[in-house]
Design a protein around this motif. Sequence first.
Motif, PDB file in Angstrom:
ATOM      1  N   UNK B  10       0.840  -1.198   0.000  1.00 13.64           N
ATOM      2  CA  UNK B  10       0.000   0.000   0.000  1.00 13.64           C
ATOM      3  C   UNK B  10       0.879   1.254   0.000  1.00 13.64           C
ATOM      4  N   UNK B  11       1.929   1.191   0.813  1.00 18.43           N
ATOM      5  CA  UNK B  11       2.873   2.315   0.855  1.00 18.43           C
ATOM      6  C   UNK B  11       3.544   2.501  -0.513  1.00 18.43           C
ATOM      7  N   UNK B  12       3.810   1.387  -1.190  1.00 17.61           N
ATOM      8  CA  UNK B  12       4.428   1.447  -2.517  1.00 17.61           C
ATOM      9  C   UNK B  12       3.591   2.324  -3.462  1.00 17.61           C
ATOM     10  N   UNK B  13       2.255   2.102  -3.428  1.00 24.02           N
ATOM     11  CA  UNK B  13       1.370   2.900  -4.288  1.00 24.02           C
ATOM     12  C   UNK B  13       1.455   4.373  -3.918  1.00 24.02           C
ATOM     13  N   UNK B  14       1.345   4.645  -2.605  1.00 24.68           N
ATOM     14  CA  UNK B  14       1.365   6.038  -2.147  1.00 24.68           C
ATOM     15  C   UNK B  14       2.688   6.704  -2.528  1.00 24.68           C
ATOM     16  N   UNK B  15       3.777   5.982  -2.306  1.00 23.79           N
ATOM     17  CA  UNK B  15       5.095   6.534  -2.607  1.00 23.79           C
ATOM     18  C   UNK B  15       5.237   6.800  -4.108  1.00 23.79           C
ATOM     19  N   UNK B  16       4.839   5.822  -4.929  1.00 21.37           N
ATOM     20  CA  UNK B  16       4.985   5.984  -6.376  1.00 21.37           C
ATOM     21  C   UNK B  16       4.163   7.159  -6.874  1.00 21.37           C
ATOM     22  N   UNK B  17       2.978   7.314  -6.295  1.00 24.97           N
ATOM     23  CA  UNK B  17       2.128   8.436  -6.712  1.00 24.97           C
ATOM     24  C   UNK B  17       2.785   9.761  -6.339  1.00 24.97           C
ATOM     25  N   UNK B  18       3.309   9.804  -5.119  1.00 24.34           N
ATOM     26  CA  UNK B  18       3.987  11.022  -4.656  1.00 24.34           C
ATOM     27  C   UNK B  18       5.174  11.336  -5.562  1.00 24.34           C
ATOM     28  N   UNK B  19       5.983  10.292  -5.854  1.00 28.23           N
ATOM     29  CA  UNK B  19       7.157  10.488  -6.707  1.00 28.23           C
ATOM     30  C   UNK B  19       6.731  10.950  -8.100  1.00 28.23           C
ATOM     31  N   UNK B  20       5.657  10.318  -8.622  1.00 23.82           N
ATOM     32  CA  UNK B  20       5.157  10.692  -9.941  1.00 23.82           C
ATOM     33  C   UNK B  20       4.731  12.148  -9.991  1.00 23.82           C
ATOM     34  N   UNK B  21       4.054  12.599  -8.936  1.00 26.71           N
ATOM     35  CA  UNK B  21       3.600  13.992  -8.881  1.00 26.71           C
ATOM     36  C   UNK B  21       4.778  14.948  -8.839  1.00 26.71           C
ATOM     37  N   UNK B  22       5.781  14.607  -8.056  1.00 22.25           N
ATOM     38  CA  UNK B  22       6.964  15.472  -7.971  1.00 22.25           C
ATOM     39  C   UNK B  22       7.663  15.572  -9.316  1.00 22.25           C
ATOM     40  N   UNK B  23       7.755  14.423  -9.975  1.00 21.65           N
ATOM     41  CA  UNK B  23       8.396  14.369 -11.280  1.00 21.65           C
ATOM     42  C   UNK B  23       7.639  15.249 -12.280  1.00 21.65           C
ATOM     43  N   UNK B  24       6.308  15.173 -12.184  1.00 23.10           N
ATOM     44  CA  UNK B  24       5.475  15.932 -13.115  1.00 23.10           C
ATOM     45  C   UNK B  24       5.618  17.432 -12.883  1.00 23.10           C
ATOM     46  N   UNK B  25       5.820  17.802 -11.607  1.00 23.94           N
ATOM     47  CA  UNK B  25       5.978  19.222 -11.306  1.00 23.94           C
ATOM     48  C   UNK B  25       7.292  19.729 -11.883  1.00 23.94           C
ATOM     49  N   UNK B  26       8.287  18.829 -11.848  1.00 23.18           N
ATOM     50  CA  UNK B  26       9.585  19.225 -12.388  1.00 23.18           C
ATOM     51  C   UNK B  26       9.549  19.295 -13.915  1.00 23.18           C
ATOM     52  N   UNK B  31       3.221  13.499 -21.095  1.00 22.46           N
ATOM     53  CA  UNK B  31       3.683  12.115 -20.976  1.00 22.46           C
ATOM     54  C   UNK B  31       4.366  11.850 -19.635  1.00 22.46           C
ATOM     55  N   UNK B  32       4.615  12.909 -18.860  1.00 24.98           N
ATOM     56  CA  UNK B  32       5.234  12.721 -17.547  1.00 24.98           C
ATOM     57  C   UNK B  32       4.160  12.699 -16.460  1.00 24.98           C
ATOM     58  N   UNK B  33       2.906  12.572 -16.878  1.00 27.16           N
ATOM     59  CA  UNK B  33       1.814  12.515 -15.911  1.00 27.16           C
ATOM     60  C   UNK B  33       1.971  11.282 -15.012  1.00 27.16           C
ATOM     61  N   UNK B  34       1.566  11.404 -13.730  1.00 33.60           N
ATOM     62  CA  UNK B  34       1.665  10.259 -12.812  1.00 33.60           C
ATOM     63  C   UNK B  34       0.950   9.016 -13.347  1.00 33.60           C
ATOM     64  N   UNK B  35      -0.032   9.232 -14.241  1.00 30.17           N
ATOM     65  CA  UNK B  35      -0.715   8.070 -14.824  1.00 30.17           C
ATOM     66  C   UNK B  35       0.311   7.112 -15.422  1.00 30.17           C
ATOM     67  N   UNK B  36       1.326   7.677 -16.074  1.00 32.14           N
ATOM     68  CA  UNK B  36       2.339   6.834 -16.705  1.00 32.14           C
ATOM     69  C   UNK B  36       3.499   6.547 -15.753  1.00 32.14           C
ATOM     70  N   UNK B  37       4.064   7.624 -15.189  1.00 34.83           N
ATOM     71  CA  UNK B  37       5.286   7.432 -14.407  1.00 34.83           C
ATOM     72  C   UNK B  37       5.035   6.574 -13.169  1.00 34.83           C
ATOM     73  N   UNK B  38       3.987   6.903 -12.390  1.00 35.40           N
ATOM     74  CA  UNK B  38       3.732   6.141 -11.174  1.00 35.40           C
ATOM     75  C   UNK B  38       3.414   4.689 -11.503  1.00 35.40           C
ATOM     76  N   UNK B  39       2.669   4.479 -12.591  1.00 35.76           N
ATOM     77  CA  UNK B  39       2.351   3.116 -13.004  1.00 35.76           C
ATOM     78  C   UNK B  39       3.623   2.337 -13.291  1.00 35.76           C
ATOM     79  N   UNK B  40       4.547   2.974 -14.004  1.00 36.56           N
ATOM     80  CA  UNK B  40       5.801   2.306 -14.337  1.00 36.56           C
ATOM     81  C   UNK B  40       6.615   2.012 -13.082  1.00 36.56           C
ATOM     82  N   UNK B  41       6.621   2.958 -12.135  1.00 32.47           N
ATOM     83  CA  UNK B  41       7.380   2.729 -10.901  1.00 32.47           C
ATOM     84  C   UNK B  41       6.818   1.512 -10.170  1.00 32.47           C
TER      85      UNK B  41
END
Lengths: 125, 228
Positions: B10-26, B31-41
């Motif tokens: 469960x933490x893995x999902x939360x962490x990946x989503x958080x990381x995806x959001x940070x990446x998207x902000x950067x 294509x850098x949307x968490x939909x893709x990046x977090x899923x891949x993580x």
Amino acid sequence: MNGKKLPVWFVAVEILILFLVFLLGNAVVRLMKWPVPPGLLGMGILFILLATGKVRVHLFEVSSQFFVRHIVLLLLPAIVGVFRFWPVLKKEGWKLGLILVVSTITVLVATAGIARMTKAKGEEK
Amino acid sequence: MMVGQTALLLVLTLFSYWAGCRLHRRIPHMLMSPVFTSTLIVAGILWLTHTDYQTYRMANEPLTWLLGPAQVAMAVPLFRGWNLLKKHLSSVLSGVCGGTVSGMLTATLMGKILHLSTVTILSLAPKSATTPVAMLTSQAVGGVPELAALFAVLTGILGVVAGPVILRWMGIRNILFKGLALGTAGQMIGAARASKWGDAAAAMGIVGMSVTALLIGLFTPLLIRVFI
């Protein structure tokens, strides 16, 4: 209760209420065997409560914004499951892509076009 | 051990989503949307740790429960856009109905012509509904919820990418109709994009999204009975 800002923990209460409304929708769908998604019926119930003034919209401020903004988080577990269908996606990827593009453009053109055509004469802007 | 693993997944999902959001902000690219990046993580970590998808899915059940309340919460934006909707009721309803039905018909008919399997078509048909509705509807008629979720998300992204260009090309200048079309075609993602044109456009986007979800929930079973 009337102040602009509700305490942070109130989000939990908001979500709990939303969940109860969802369960109510679910129960009605089961009992009446209606072919409606339970979540949508729940949405209808909450809408009626808001429209009749039984519930103030202010109460769901934070949770509704949270859900709109972070819907991807809730969907993530399901989306990850897509990799189980990798063979299908690999084999039929181009067809699926074509369908998605054509059909999405159709929706855009039809929606805006029909809305413009049927615009009542009195309506402006 | 089991409890620990469940919590970790469960933490893995939360962490990946958080990381995806940070990446998207950067890197604010579609294509850098968490939909893709977090899923891949998530997928990458599951693959590396040899974790079975079913185990992961079970551990993340609590997030899936929240989809119900998330759908109910859409009543709030709908309520906000209600006055606008009432003012433009006939054009809005005919636009959304026409758009949604033609989208479902093109997807279903093209799927038949291109010889896609029935299960795939059933997962494609509700794709313009918001993802939770698309998933639940597709499941109800015999499609695959995971595929339906993917198609719905891709549709949203496509709608946002193609929408502004197509609408300009059509010469639609009324921002209410522009918002409506984006919300109908691209649901939540489209409605969020429409908010760049102002609150009124956003409200219409949300109206388009909600009415589409309702129509698709109601009519997919009927459509399926006619065409499949």
